[in-house]
Scaffold this active site. Sequence first.
Site, PDB file in Angstrom:
ATOM      1  N   ASP A 296      -1.884  -1.988  -3.631  1.00  0.00           N
ATOM      2  CA  ASP A 296      -1.091  -3.209  -3.482  1.00  0.00           C
ATOM      3  C   ASP A 296      -0.715  -3.540  -2.038  1.00  0.00           C
ATOM      4  O   ASP A 296      -0.339  -4.670  -1.736  1.00  0.00           O
ATOM      5  CB  ASP A 296       0.191  -3.113  -4.320  1.00  0.00           C
ATOM      6  CG  ASP A 296       1.106  -1.971  -3.884  1.00  0.00           C
ATOM      7  OD1 ASP A 296       0.770  -1.243  -2.931  1.00  0.00           O
ATOM      8  OD2 ASP A 296       2.174  -1.800  -4.507  1.00  0.00           O
ATOM      9  N   HIS A 297      -0.825  -2.590  -1.121  1.00  0.00           N
ATOM     10  CA  HIS A 297      -0.294  -2.769   0.226  1.00  0.00           C
ATOM     11  C   HIS A 297      -1.293  -3.301   1.254  1.00  0.00           C
ATOM     12  O   HIS A 297      -0.885  -3.718   2.333  1.00  0.00           O
ATOM     13  CB  HIS A 297       0.258  -1.435   0.751  1.00  0.00           C
ATOM     14  CG  HIS A 297       1.715  -1.222   0.465  1.00  0.00           C
ATOM     15  ND1 HIS A 297       2.242  -1.266  -0.795  1.00  0.00           N
ATOM     16  CD2 HIS A 297       2.760  -0.961   1.298  1.00  0.00           C
ATOM     17  CE1 HIS A 297       3.540  -1.030  -0.742  1.00  0.00           C
ATOM     18  NE2 HIS A 297       3.878  -0.860   0.512  1.00  0.00           N
TER      19      HIS A 297
ATOM     20  N   ASP B 146       7.264   5.194  -2.341  1.00  0.00           N
ATOM     21  CA  ASP B 146       7.663   3.885  -1.851  1.00  0.00           C
ATOM     22  C   ASP B 146       9.166   3.773  -2.052  1.00  0.00           C
ATOM     23  O   ASP B 146       9.696   4.212  -3.082  1.00  0.00           O
ATOM     24  CB  ASP B 146       6.935   2.771  -2.605  1.00  0.00           C
ATOM     25  CG  ASP B 146       7.162   1.408  -1.969  1.00  0.00           C
ATOM     26  OD1 ASP B 146       6.299   0.961  -1.191  1.00  0.00           O
ATOM     27  OD2 ASP B 146       8.216   0.791  -2.238  1.00  0.00           O
TER      28      ASP B 146
ATOM     29  N   ARG C 253      13.839  -7.056   1.705  1.00  0.00           N
ATOM     30  CA  ARG C 253      14.069  -6.469   3.032  1.00  0.00           C
ATOM     31  C   ARG C 253      13.782  -7.529   4.081  1.00  0.00           C
ATOM     32  O   ARG C 253      12.794  -8.252   3.989  1.00  0.00           O
ATOM     33  CB  ARG C 253      13.160  -5.247   3.202  1.00  0.00           C
ATOM     34  CG  ARG C 253      13.498  -4.344   4.353  1.00  0.00           C
ATOM     35  CD  ARG C 253      12.788  -3.010   4.201  1.00  0.00           C
ATOM     36  NE  ARG C 253      13.456  -2.140   3.245  1.00  0.00           N
ATOM     37  CZ  ARG C 253      12.922  -1.070   2.662  1.00  0.00           C
ATOM     38  NH1 ARG C 253      11.668  -0.756   2.922  1.00  0.00           N
ATOM     39  NH2 ARG C 253      13.604  -0.333   1.825  1.00  0.00           N
TER      40      ARG C 253
ATOM     41  N   SER D 175      11.810   1.862   4.624  1.00  0.00           N
ATOM     42  CA  SER D 175      10.670   2.350   3.864  1.00  0.00           C
ATOM     43  C   SER D 175      10.649   3.876   3.775  1.00  0.00           C
ATOM     44  O   SER D 175      11.192   4.581   4.623  1.00  0.00           O
ATOM     45  CB  SER D 175       9.379   1.858   4.538  1.00  0.00           C
ATOM     46  OG  SER D 175       8.267   2.537   4.043  1.00  0.00           O
TER      47      SER D 175
ATOM     48  N   ARG E 120       7.998   5.565   4.197  1.00  0.00           N
ATOM     49  CA  ARG E 120       6.768   6.002   4.866  1.00  0.00           C
ATOM     50  C   ARG E 120       6.965   7.279   5.680  1.00  0.00           C
ATOM     51  O   ARG E 120       7.773   7.347   6.598  1.00  0.00           O
ATOM     52  CB  ARG E 120       6.203   4.882   5.736  1.00  0.00           C
ATOM     53  CG  ARG E 120       7.022   4.511   6.945  1.00  0.00           C
ATOM     54  CD  ARG E 120       6.554   3.220   7.577  1.00  0.00           C
ATOM     55  NE  ARG E 120       6.791   2.081   6.704  1.00  0.00           N
ATOM     56  CZ  ARG E 120       6.951   0.832   7.139  1.00  0.00           C
ATOM     57  NH1 ARG E 120       6.868   0.557   8.414  1.00  0.00           N
ATOM     58  NH2 ARG E 120       7.169  -0.151   6.295  1.00  0.00           N
TER      59      ARG E 120
END
Length: 797
Positions: free
Chosen positions: A139-140, A204, A487, A682, A684
């Site tokens: 999806d990213h 995520d 965000r 995030s 990440r």
Amino acid sequence: MLSRSSCSLVSSIEKFACATQTISSVRHLSLTRTVYAATKSKQVPMSRLEPNKYVNYEKHATTLDIVKKRISQPLTLSEKILYSHADDPKNQKFERGTSYLRLRPDRVAMQDATAQMAVLQFISSGLPNVLCPSTIHCDHLIEAQLGGEQDLKRAKDLNKEVYNFLATAGAKYDIGFWKPGSGIIHQIILENYAFPGLLLIGTDSHTPNGGGLGGLCIGVGGADAVDVMANMPWELKCPKVIGVRLTGQLNGWTSPKDVILKLAGILTVKGGTGAIIEYFGPGVQSISCTGMATICNMGAEIGATTSVFPYNVRMAEYLKATKREDIAKFANEYKDVLLTADEGAKYDRVIDINLSELEPHVNGPFTPDLAHPIDKLGQQAEKNKWPLDIKVGLIGSCTNSSYEDMTRSASIAQQAIDKGIKAKSIFTVTPGSEQIRATIERDGIAEKLRAIGGIVLANACGPCIGQWDRQDIKKGEKNTIISSYNRNFTGRNDANPQTHSFVTSPDLVTAMVLSGDLRFNPLTDSLTAADGSKFKLKPPSGDNLPARGFDPGVDTYQEPPKDGSSLKVDVDPKSTRLQLLEPFQPWDGKDFVDYPILIKIKGKCTTDHISAAGPWLKYRGHLDNISNNMFIGAVNEENNEANNIKNLLTNQWGKVPDVARYYKSKNTPWIVVGDENYGEGSSREHAALEPRHLGGRAIIVKSFARIHETNLKKQGLLALTFDNPSDYDKIKPDDKLSLVGLNKLAPNKPVECRIKHADGTIETIKLNHTFNEPQIEWFKAGSALNAMRTYFASRKQ
């Protein structure tokens, strides 16, 4: 509290393993695929896509009973779900805000940008397959440019290497694979995998979306996902629990999104750190299941570990609509035992929100906790000289792309169609999943949105995460956008630091693009029809669920084969997108002496500042290449500039990644100093991997965001906080820092830091940390992955 009613490395690693308690010898030694069987009588599949893996309420109830006998007090829903997944309920401690829990999650979910590194780390572990149900969601990597079909086709071409890698790895290691175009991870989880009482970890930060179906769904870094996929207990500091009591009912222009926008204004971006947000009260019944998911999703913006709603009839309706009625029936049997809080359960804080009195909100710009009731927004915009023309309005994303969201926006669009007007701003629509896209197309909803100028984008994250080829303005041009996203940090959506980004409900976005003015209040202001007459919009209306059921659309799921052991997952050594990982070096047993400060960061430093997204997403599987974005968004205190620091070895100024690489080439490790809530945003883990890869050894800040602090520890970095936050001001960018006594590093024991100033004078300050014994072993081993690899090697021998 407030009541609801009122030693060698191997031996060191053995210590690490013992501290994380029992690990199934069958799974470790034979490393065969595991069938997740339910106990005794009931066998209800966790997902219709995984018919042989079952919801295990009976086991969880037994585990919870053991815990309740030990602690003898009413429990919140959050505690019930966490404690019922305890790895060792008879012995481990359960103390909010203090003890570390060792848990057994039900499943793992990974989006494609973070899955690359998680899968690469899993490959490094040497295990033949995952030992916990897991999925990958593409999806990213789809950039919004022209429209859904064209953008998806382009993404498949550009990212072919990455998609092939993830698909092949999924098939080999028994991981379900959702192809590009399937939708956003959190919507797919809600539609297919979430259920009441679930404990899920996802790579995520908006994984908490699943709380809308009564599960605890928690965002983590990839290294945590690897632990769980390897059948290691997952570690989480026992969260506090903040209760939000909802009374009244939503009405008019007020939507579920306004609940979390209001709460963000109350708690701020760090007010939920170390806590779960648990909603309860009679107002819950007026919110749809997908509305509850919206509220839980954006709980990430207040720093919460996750958010959750109690099991109720709205969830049962959604489960039935998504062909999981058996789970709803099973959940009904365990509603009081597992899926709702005990009467008299105590919360660390209770916040009351009356839904009947709640006003529609718009939050921003530049931070999601700057909350404005709609009737105050125009005044604030004029006072602060924010750009008043709305250039772009965007609805959808993982936060607000449900069928209900789309039908409510379409009801506003229909009023505009009836009056002959269109949006005055660019207007984009992002469906959350292929199922949502197909259903809104079938039911004529998408066409209504197109009729006022809407552009339907691909079923993907798109502009919400910076995947947006924006052409309507020049970079650096001051402008305003308004979205239903979650965000809105500086540069988040379009990499333009001058874009003033506001977040609100899809309802308000749709209404406000019809005026094109940030000051427009649809509750009180009028629009001009095509015939020149004035009219006011009526409050939106919509359907929680489609009357004709969901249209699944195109099948985008790849089920792993029964045996993928013969498959090969190859990574081209010349690839610029993917790179096999090399283990980080273990700690050499010495203190850190006279390390330079790479950068002393001023103000907010999110994971976007540390490791930017947008165009950099394509390098998420290549650690060395993506490290070229390290700290390029962080502001240097020395000159108030981003990506411009002094090389203390050459006295030349340069870009942050370049200086870090120079230090690394000279075998000079370095340290970073930061401010409050460092690493918010995030999940990440690249924001931890990159500093480690380029020679960083410690990060010293006033406070950390939860996920990022764990990510730093997992990669072998020392995550330290000032005992006295004002000591931040004692450190100058050209100082050298020494961390001494590291051979005695122990839980709850401060670390001594000696600051050597340029004039040779030395100051000593105290630094705190939250390392427990297993986490200290990660530091000593060089990373948690090193520790795991060494442990597995010793077990095989």
